[in-house]
Design a protein around this motif. Structure first.
Motif, PDB file in Angstrom:
ATOM      1  N   ALA A  43       4.608  46.791  28.362  1.00  0.00           N
ATOM      2  CA  ALA A  43       3.504  47.688  28.145  1.00  0.00           C
ATOM      3  C   ALA A  43       3.235  48.446  29.430  1.00  0.00           C
ATOM      4  CB  ALA A  43       2.047  46.970  28.011  1.00  0.00           C
ATOM      5  N   GLU A  44       3.513  47.751  30.652  1.00  0.00           N
ATOM      6  CA  GLU A  44       3.612  48.284  31.842  1.00  0.00           C
ATOM      7  C   GLU A  44       4.882  48.261  32.386  1.00  0.00           C
ATOM      8  OE1 GLU A  44       1.078  49.517  34.400  1.00  0.00           O
ATOM      9  OE2 GLU A  44       0.409  50.337  32.344  1.00  0.00           O
ATOM     10  N   PRO A  45       5.896  49.008  32.428  1.00  0.00           N
ATOM     11  CA  PRO A  45       7.332  48.572  32.851  1.00  0.00           C
ATOM     12  C   PRO A  45       7.286  49.074  34.162  1.00  0.00           C
ATOM     13  CG  PRO A  45       7.246  50.523  31.189  1.00  0.00           C
ATOM     14  CD  PRO A  45       6.176  50.042  31.151  1.00  0.00           C
ATOM     15  N   HIS A  46       6.497  49.905  34.770  1.00  0.00           N
ATOM     16  CA  HIS A  46       6.417  50.288  36.355  1.00  0.00           C
ATOM     17  C   HIS A  46       5.483  49.758  37.095  1.00  0.00           C
ATOM     18  CE1 HIS A  46       9.415  53.410  35.261  1.00  0.00           C
ATOM     19  NE2 HIS A  46       8.692  54.099  34.171  1.00  0.00           N
ATOM     20  N   LEU A  47       4.991  48.433  36.480  1.00  0.00           N
ATOM     21  CA  LEU A  47       3.979  47.738  37.169  1.00  0.00           C
ATOM     22  C   LEU A  47       4.352  47.407  38.681  1.00  0.00           C
ATOM     23  CD1 LEU A  47       1.541  45.139  36.124  1.00  0.00           C
ATOM     24  CD2 LEU A  47       3.188  44.193  37.731  1.00  0.00           C
ATOM     25  N   GLU A  48       5.578  46.927  38.642  1.00  0.00           N
ATOM     26  CA  GLU A  48       6.185  46.513  40.095  1.00  0.00           C
ATOM     27  C   GLU A  48       6.048  47.785  41.062  1.00  0.00           C
ATOM     28  OE1 GLU A  48       9.405  43.923  40.538  1.00  0.00           O
ATOM     29  OE2 GLU A  48       8.662  42.620  39.110  1.00  0.00           O
ATOM     30  N   SER A  49       6.726  48.710  40.883  1.00  0.00           N
ATOM     31  CA  SER A  49       6.729  49.915  41.642  1.00  0.00           C
ATOM     32  C   SER A  49       5.219  50.505  41.906  1.00  0.00           C
ATOM     33  CB  SER A  49       7.492  51.046  41.015  1.00  0.00           C
ATOM     34  OG  SER A  49       7.505  51.207  39.725  1.00  0.00           O
ATOM     35  N   ARG A  50       4.262  50.301  40.837  1.00  0.00           N
ATOM     36  CA  ARG A  50       2.936  50.768  40.911  1.00  0.00           C
ATOM     37  C   ARG A  50       2.249  49.929  42.402  1.00  0.00           C
ATOM     38  NH1 ARG A  50      -1.290  49.024  38.132  1.00  0.00           N
ATOM     39  NH2 ARG A  50      -0.318  48.581  36.134  1.00  0.00           N
ATOM     40  N   HIS A  51       2.330  48.610  42.199  1.00  0.00           N
ATOM     41  CA  HIS A  51       1.933  47.756  42.983  1.00  0.00           C
ATOM     42  C   HIS A  51       2.385  48.107  44.454  1.00  0.00           C
ATOM     43  CE1 HIS A  51       0.275  44.512  40.109  1.00  0.00           C
ATOM     44  NE2 HIS A  51      -0.241  45.510  40.121  1.00  0.00           N
ATOM     45  N   ASN A  89      16.176  49.609  29.108  1.00  0.00           N
ATOM     46  CA  ASN A  89      15.197  48.890  29.746  1.00  0.00           C
ATOM     47  C   ASN A  89      15.460  47.744  29.935  1.00  0.00           C
ATOM     48  OD1 ASN A  89      12.994  50.918  27.628  1.00  0.00           O
ATOM     49  ND2 ASN A  89      13.706  51.597  29.720  1.00  0.00           N
ATOM     50  N   LEU A  90      16.169  46.992  29.456  1.00  0.00           N
ATOM     51  CA  LEU A  90      16.285  45.302  29.785  1.00  0.00           C
ATOM     52  C   LEU A  90      17.035  45.316  31.377  1.00  0.00           C
ATOM     53  CD1 LEU A  90      17.342  44.095  26.445  1.00  0.00           C
ATOM     54  CD2 LEU A  90      15.066  43.555  27.536  1.00  0.00           C
ATOM     55  N   ALA A  91      17.942  46.389  31.701  1.00  0.00           N
ATOM     56  CA  ALA A  91      18.631  46.230  32.779  1.00  0.00           C
ATOM     57  C   ALA A  91      17.913  46.950  33.871  1.00  0.00           C
ATOM     58  CB  ALA A  91      20.087  46.763  32.365  1.00  0.00           C
ATOM     59  N   GLN A  92      16.800  47.497  33.573  1.00  0.00           N
ATOM     60  CA  GLN A  92      16.008  48.111  34.639  1.00  0.00           C
ATOM     61  C   GLN A  92      15.374  47.509  35.578  1.00  0.00           C
ATOM     62  OE1 GLN A  92      12.979  50.885  32.602  1.00  0.00           O
ATOM     63  NE2 GLN A  92      14.220  52.503  32.870  1.00  0.00           N
ATOM     64  N   GLU A  93      15.279  48.249  36.930  1.00  0.00           N
ATOM     65  CA  GLU A  93      14.832  47.590  37.901  1.00  0.00           C
ATOM     66  C   GLU A  93      13.234  47.334  37.673  1.00  0.00           C
ATOM     67  OE1 GLU A  93      15.372  49.650  41.706  1.00  0.00           O
ATOM     68  OE2 GLU A  93      13.825  48.338  42.648  1.00  0.00           O
ATOM     69  N   GLY A  94      12.742  45.965  38.164  1.00  0.00           N
ATOM     70  CA  GLY A  94      11.428  45.612  37.746  1.00  0.00           C
ATOM     71  C   GLY A  94      10.971  45.162  36.479  1.00  0.00           C
ATOM     72  N   GLY A  95      12.101  44.945  35.676  1.00  0.00           N
ATOM     73  CA  GLY A  95      12.076  44.416  34.407  1.00  0.00           C
ATOM     74  C   GLY A  95      12.611  43.033  34.243  1.00  0.00           C
ATOM     75  N   PRO A  96      13.215  42.773  33.110  1.00  0.00           N
ATOM     76  CA  PRO A  96      13.880  41.356  33.061  1.00  0.00           C
ATOM     77  C   PRO A  96      15.336  41.483  34.079  1.00  0.00           C
ATOM     78  CG  PRO A  96      13.502  42.098  30.929  1.00  0.00           C
ATOM     79  CD  PRO A  96      13.101  43.238  31.762  1.00  0.00           C
ATOM     80  N   GLU A  97      15.698  42.708  34.082  1.00  0.00           N
ATOM     81  CA  GLU A  97      16.857  42.823  35.022  1.00  0.00           C
ATOM     82  C   GLU A  97      17.903  41.840  34.535  1.00  0.00           C
ATOM     83  OE1 GLU A  97      15.914  42.566  39.271  1.00  0.00           O
ATOM     84  OE2 GLU A  97      14.443  44.163  38.866  1.00  0.00           O
ATOM     85  N   PHE A  98      18.282  41.896  33.323  1.00  0.00           N
ATOM     86  CA  PHE A  98      19.731  41.655  32.876  1.00  0.00           C
ATOM     87  C   PHE A  98      20.685  42.402  33.521  1.00  0.00           C
ATOM     88  CE2 PHE A  98      17.255  40.297  29.232  1.00  0.00           C
ATOM     89  CZ  PHE A  98      17.431  38.905  29.019  1.00  0.00           C
TER      90      PHE A  98
END
Lengths: 259, 422
Positions: A219-227, A72-81
């Motif tokens: 808590a909301e990893p998909h917040l950005e795509s939701r918006h 998840n740390l490398a996922q889009e919309g997250g910390p994007e390591f």
């Protein structure tokens, strides 16, 4: 038509008041300029990375995050390591795996697919190590508290000496934002506690903000795509509504009744 | 039903329709004569159908990923939120969809109350509607239990415990409902089963609701009987279809706003804490749409009487066609009833508000007064009002909303008054 529009606006007007109906006790929380609020809200990438830093250095020694994986740390919309960074982070943890072909459990370095390593074996062990209080899992913590991000942000900065007349047991601390003001977690943050790799000054306020942003993402990893999707969906609906409105006007013009 | 006989044009159509008259049904639905003065409050029937279908479709997808087990339910919901493709979207639509469903159904019910749609010859439509409403509450309550959060668990405990108020057999019934001695895995699995079943029961009842509606036809804002088809009616398609579509789209904008921007505002934060039988939340609060009834329940000091009061508050609605003694349907021509109507609306909103507050002090007092007034409205005010009220003259038709030659002629032709009727 007019009445209908009125109703429509009343509903929108009422939305901000809804949470207050649920909040039985009202406390004024501290707040800050959260980047993820609003119609176009996005996470501040570097705040998420710093927040992860605070979480691993400070929180993770007691608080688990059982629904998150290192991938998840490398996922889009997250910390994007980068994937390499996320792999390195995962590999820095020891994961118990098995049983192997001999029926033995063994440890190995973590992989991207592994869940975040838990600080304690189980709830009982966590309670035993923390004077009976269970440090709650942080995966959805922001959504599980009435005040949301503002509450967590305030709590981290809400430690102070108890007012006269309040006596605290051993291992209990005073926090002005905690429900009942008594908390079993000691004050964790102090200025300069950790050193950010991007050179940001690690003040208590800064660390609180960063780690809370990180918790919001957790808590909301998909917040950005939701918006993003929400904006498109609503614009689409508005355009369609306008088209249907004029079609309706055209159709109803065949008879003299107004719509 | 349409008065004229329908015959399909093609030979295959005739052959098929003679064996299964689906085309006749389709023709009836499109030609269905609808009063042309229906206002936007009448669009909520279509909106509710949309809500039901949305809940069934999203629910079906959720059920493919959800695991109804006390140890895994909470985890599986988080799995849906994080790892299932667009799982967050499906779940937020389903969760907020329940609220939108109730928002629409309350508007639909209060529209009926205002325009007297429950009166003869539409009593059966109304009663089926009340049964649908009851089933909706059951489905919503059980659905709220499924994520197995703190409010799920404690809400289920509080509500199922209400049955223990029944004398003698109460405790036994509660054990039977739970499938054990507390809310636990057996409770969860049966709630899941019933939560899956009830929407299809509702769907069946909705078909009956619409069928029963199509016998007398729609009521309308002036509440008079309409000859159909006539100058007073328009065919359902395209007139009502396009108007319903427009209203539905407006509704969907509000819906989308909740789903995409404030998806958790209508839920309780405690439901993101996994169920824990050893920790009771500070305040156990049901979902907003059940709050008025929760307030009525808590306003009575005795448990059994409280349960009876709460159930009566719902069942009293089924008796409404006979409690309201007025022959005039629409509140437009009932100046006194109109005022009492708005007091009732305020009363229910107040009940909803105090239902969310702790049952103590001033809140409890307000809840008691509001509960008393709720019953007073239906049991005393409505029956008396029908005899005492001086109603306004009712027009004979929609196109000529006047009594021939009366002094109201000018008033009825007045555009501002017509506007009110729309």
């Amino acid at each position: 038509m007019k009445k209908f529009l009125k109703l429509f606006f009343y509903i929108f007007f009422l939305i901000p008041f809804l949470p207050q109906v649920y909040a039985a006790e009202k406390v004024e929380y501290l707040t800050t300029d959260w980047s993820f609020k609003g119609l176009f809200g996005k996470f501040d990438r570097s705040a998420l990375q710093r927040g992860y830093h605070v979480y691993t250095e400070v929180c993770s020694s007691c608080h688990s995050m059982k629904y998150l994986s290192y991938r998840n740390l490398a996922q889009e919309g997250g910390p994007e390591f980068t994937e390499a960074e996320a792999k390195a982070i995962a590999a820095s943890f020891e994961v118990t795996d098995g049983p192997n072909s001999d029926g033995e459990m063994f440890t190995r370095p973590g992989k991207l697919s592994d869940k975040f390593v838990m600080p304690y074996e189980n709830v009982k062990a966590a309670q035993a190590a923390n004077g009976g209080a269970y440090p709650p899992d942080m995966s959805v913590l922001v959504k599980a508290r009435g005040g949301g991000v503002d509450y967590i942000y305030s709590l981290l900065q809400g430690y102070e000496d108890p007012p006269a007349g309040v006596t605290l047991d051993d291992g209990v601390y005073y926090n002005k934002y905690m429900y009942g003001n008594k908390i079993k977690m000691a004050n964790q943050l102090s200025d300069g506690l950790i050193e950010y790799s991007d050179g940001t000054k690690a003040t208590v306020e800064q660390m609180s903000k960063d780690v809370t942003t990180f918790l919001m993402w957790a808590a909301e990893p998909h917040l950005e795509s939701r918006h993003k999707m929400g904006f498109k969906a609503i614009v689409y609906l508005i355009i369609l509504t306008i088209l249907v409105y004029f079609s309706m006007k055209r159709i109803w013009s065949r008879i003299e009744t107004k719509v | 039903m349409s008065d004229h006989e329908y015959t399909p044009k093609s030979n295959f159509g005739k052959w098929f329709n003679d064996r299964l008259p689906l085309l006749t049904l389709a023709n009836h639905l499109t030609d269905y004569p609808t009063p042309k003065n229906l206002n936007y409050w009448w669009t909520f029937g279509g909106i509710l159908t949309f809500c039901l279908v949305t809940q069934i479709v999203t629910g079906l997808v959720l059920a493919m990923h959800y695991i109804a087990h006390a140890d895994m339910a909470f985890d599986s919901v988080e799995h849906i939120m994080r790892d299932v493709n667009y799982g967050w979207l499906i779940r937020y639509i389903h969760a907020n969809g329940a609220s939108m469903f109730f928002l629409a159904v309350y508007i639909h019910i209060f529209r009926s109350l205002f325009y007297g749609s429950y009166k003869a010859p539409r009593e059966i439509i109304w009663i089926i509607g009340i049964v649908i409403y009851l089933l909706m509450m059951a489905a919503a309550f059980m659905g709220y239990v499924l994520p197995w959060g703190q409010m799920s668990f404690w809400g289920a405990t509080v509500i199922t415990n209400l049955f223990s108020a029944i004398p003698l057999v109460g405790e036994g019934i509660v054990t039977w409902l739970w499938g054990g001695y507390s809310v636990d895995n057996p409770t969860l699995t049966r709630f899941f089963t019933l939560h899956y079943l009830i929407p299809f029961l509702i769907l069946g009842l909705v078909i009956l609701h619409i069928w029963a509606l199509h016998v007398p036809g729609n009521n309308n804002p002036i509440g008079i009987d309409v000859k159909k088809p006539s100058k007073d009616t328009v065919p359902f398609h395209p007139y009502i279809v396009i108007k319903d579509a427009f209203a539905l789209l407006m509704f969907m904008i509000v819906f989308a706003f909740f789903v995409f921007y404030t998806p958790n505002i209508l839920g309780h934060a405690d439901n993101y804490i996994e169920a824990n039988p050893l920790v009771t939340p500070a305040h156990i609060v049901p979902e907003w749409y059940l709050l008025p009834f929760y307030a009525i329940l808590r306003s009575v000091p005795d448990k059994l009487m409280g349960v009876i009061a709460m159930l009566s508050a719902i069942f009293i609605l089924a008796a409404l066609p006979w409690l309201d003694t007025s022959k005039i349907r629409s509140a437009v021509f009932r100046p006194l009833y109109r005022q009492f109507y708005w007091i009732l609306v305020a009363d229910v909103l107040i009940l909803g508000y105090v239902g969310a507050m702790p049952a103590e002090g001033l809140y409890l007092l307000i809840a008691r007064v509001a509960t008393a007034y709720y019953f007073l409205h239906f049991l005393v005010i409505l029956p008396i009002l029908g005899f005492k009220e001086r109603t306004l003259p009712v027009p004979l038709s929609i196109t000529e909303p006047v009594l021939g030659g009366s002094s109201n002629l000018a008033a009825a032709r007045d555009d501002s008054r017509l506007e009110k009727l729309k």
